[in-house]
Design a protein around this motif. Sequence first.
Motif, PDB file in Angstrom:
ATOM      1  N   VAL A  36       0.833  -1.204   0.000  1.00 21.82           N
ATOM      2  CA  VAL A  36       0.000   0.000   0.000  1.00 21.82           C
ATOM      3  C   VAL A  36       0.866   1.251   0.000  1.00 21.82           C
ATOM      4  CG1 VAL A  36      -1.698   1.301   1.319  1.00 21.82           C
ATOM      5  CG2 VAL A  36      -1.899  -1.188   1.122  1.00 21.82           C
TER       6      VAL A  36
ATOM      7  N   SER B  65     -11.107   2.984  -4.920  1.00 24.21           N
ATOM      8  CA  SER B  65      -9.650   2.806  -4.855  1.00 24.21           C
ATOM      9  C   SER B  65      -9.009   3.753  -3.849  1.00 24.21           C
ATOM     10  CB  SER B  65      -9.023   3.008  -6.244  1.00 24.21           C
ATOM     11  OG  SER B  65      -9.328   4.313  -6.740  1.00 24.21           O
TER      12      SER B  65
ATOM     13  N   SER C  36      -5.886   5.134   0.629  1.00 24.85           N
ATOM     14  CA  SER C  36      -6.236   3.929  -0.104  1.00 24.85           C
ATOM     15  C   SER C  36      -7.400   3.223   0.587  1.00 24.85           C
ATOM     16  CB  SER C  36      -5.027   2.990  -0.182  1.00 24.85           C
ATOM     17  OG  SER C  36      -5.401   1.730  -0.669  1.00 24.85           O
TER      18      SER C  36
ATOM     19  N   ASN D  94      -8.186   0.232   0.122  1.00 21.25           N
ATOM     20  CA  ASN D  94      -7.640  -1.069   0.533  1.00 21.25           C
ATOM     21  C   ASN D  94      -6.940  -0.966   1.883  1.00 21.25           C
ATOM     22  OD1 ASN D  94      -6.904  -3.809   0.246  1.00 21.25           O
ATOM     23  ND2 ASN D  94      -4.879  -3.191  -0.469  1.00 21.25           N
TER      24      ASN D  94
ATOM     25  N   ARG E 207      -9.544  -0.580   4.597  1.00 20.56           N
ATOM     26  CA  ARG E 207     -10.198  -1.858   4.867  1.00 20.56           C
ATOM     27  C   ARG E 207      -9.257  -2.821   5.603  1.00 20.56           C
ATOM     28  NH1 ARG E 207     -13.044  -2.779  -1.066  1.00 20.56           N
ATOM     29  NH2 ARG E 207     -14.845  -1.367  -0.732  1.00 20.56           N
ATOM     30  N   THR E 208      -7.967  -2.733   5.265  1.00 21.52           N
ATOM     31  CA  THR E 208      -6.998  -3.655   5.871  1.00 21.52           C
ATOM     32  C   THR E 208      -6.658  -3.266   7.301  1.00 21.52           C
ATOM     33  OG1 THR E 208      -6.048  -4.004   3.678  1.00 21.52           O
ATOM     34  CG2 THR E 208      -4.730  -4.709   5.561  1.00 21.52           C
TER      35      THR E 208
END
Length: 452
Positions: A37, A137, A147, A149, A152-153
């Motif tokens: 990331v 995105s 990001s 992602n 969410r991570t």
Amino acid sequence: MKSLRRYIKKYLLTFVGFIILLMLLNIIAFMLTFRGVIFKDFGDSSPQKMLERAADGASADGLTDEIILRLRQNDIWAMLLDEDGKAFWSVDLPAEIPTTYSIQDVAVFSKGYLEDYPVFIWNTDAGLLVLGYPENSYAKLISNYYSINALRTLPIFAVVILAADLLILFLAYFYSKHKIMNNTIPIVDSIKALSDGNPVSLSMGGELSEVAKSINIVSEKLSKQNEARANWISGVSHDIRTPLSMILGYAYRITENETTSESIREQATIIRNQSVKIKDLVQDLNLVSQLEYEMQPLKKSSVRIAKLLRSYVVEALNTGLPESYSLGLEIEPNMEPFEFECDERLISRAVSNLVQNSMKHNIQGCDIMLMLEGGDTGFSISVLDNGTGITPEKLQEIHTKQHYMESTDDHLNLRHGLGLRLVRQIAEAHHGRIEVEDNVPSGLKVTMIFES
């Protein structure tokens, strides 16, 4: 004491080092998890870098092939707006994205999204360059971008790291507890053995070696004290024996002398009877001492307990039991052939002590019964009477109060229960125990229990 402080200090330092190591592991885990990331959002493919490259290759005619290829590799669409908000050109522009915008439209989407597409703008000489990234995105907050992602991570990462930290802490606690228990259990067991009067020899290394050494020194001193006490009791018993025998002899001669007056003979009889009690007491004291300090070797043989009890009852009746007492025997049929590996003399002595105890505490007379019972798990010998029994306070005292031989009192005050003490020691020497309880409806019951 110094060794104990070093031991505690060592574990505190180990704990601090472990926490530091755990923090380093968390940092490494974070870097490994978000490495992609970070490289994507702040590396060559980040919005900032892509804007700079696209701006360098943008003109009113379009973008270079290299830039277009790079945009398509990252699923990015692009367009260039003129001063009136119209698109000079576009690359991979989605169908729902307009090609004409007002100043207000540009002001709105420049800080956020255009039809749910996160967009990034760059002012060039040819016009306003707009890059649009795939939906979901990036999350744009004011002038920053994040990001999706990564967002969410992050909670998953936090939960996983927390669970991993808790698991590691638990494992560290379990290992530390296991190690501490392994180091301290021998010390605790040794102290318990010392409190029970048993010698110990503790061998330990490391920080607790001085503690083990101190325990061994205490054990050696206690062993010497116990040996000195037992030798003193044995010596006193031996020294009393000769003058006591003389007193018994002279008292017997006086009672048998017909020329002596009746009152003198009665007094001599009292002296003889009391001397016999002293003799028995000294013998019990010496035997208790020997059993207490394991100085009495057991002469074990295979003995039929039923036969032993019958022999004792017959001998007691033949030697003249006072008329106010009766002595009976009950043996379960399955115990007739039973044999037990024991010291016959000591078991007989224990039974005799219990019978004498019933007679001693019931001077008005009572019925005494011996019972032999058994099963698959062991057997028991009970002596019960129907006398006055025992008060609850006295019964509690027998169970809880120390005997004088177990006392650390400087005065060594003589307490009750030397006879019961001897019975308990004999039972324990044969891996048994005794139970003292009321004999319902009246009297006392003492049971020696031996498990097979």
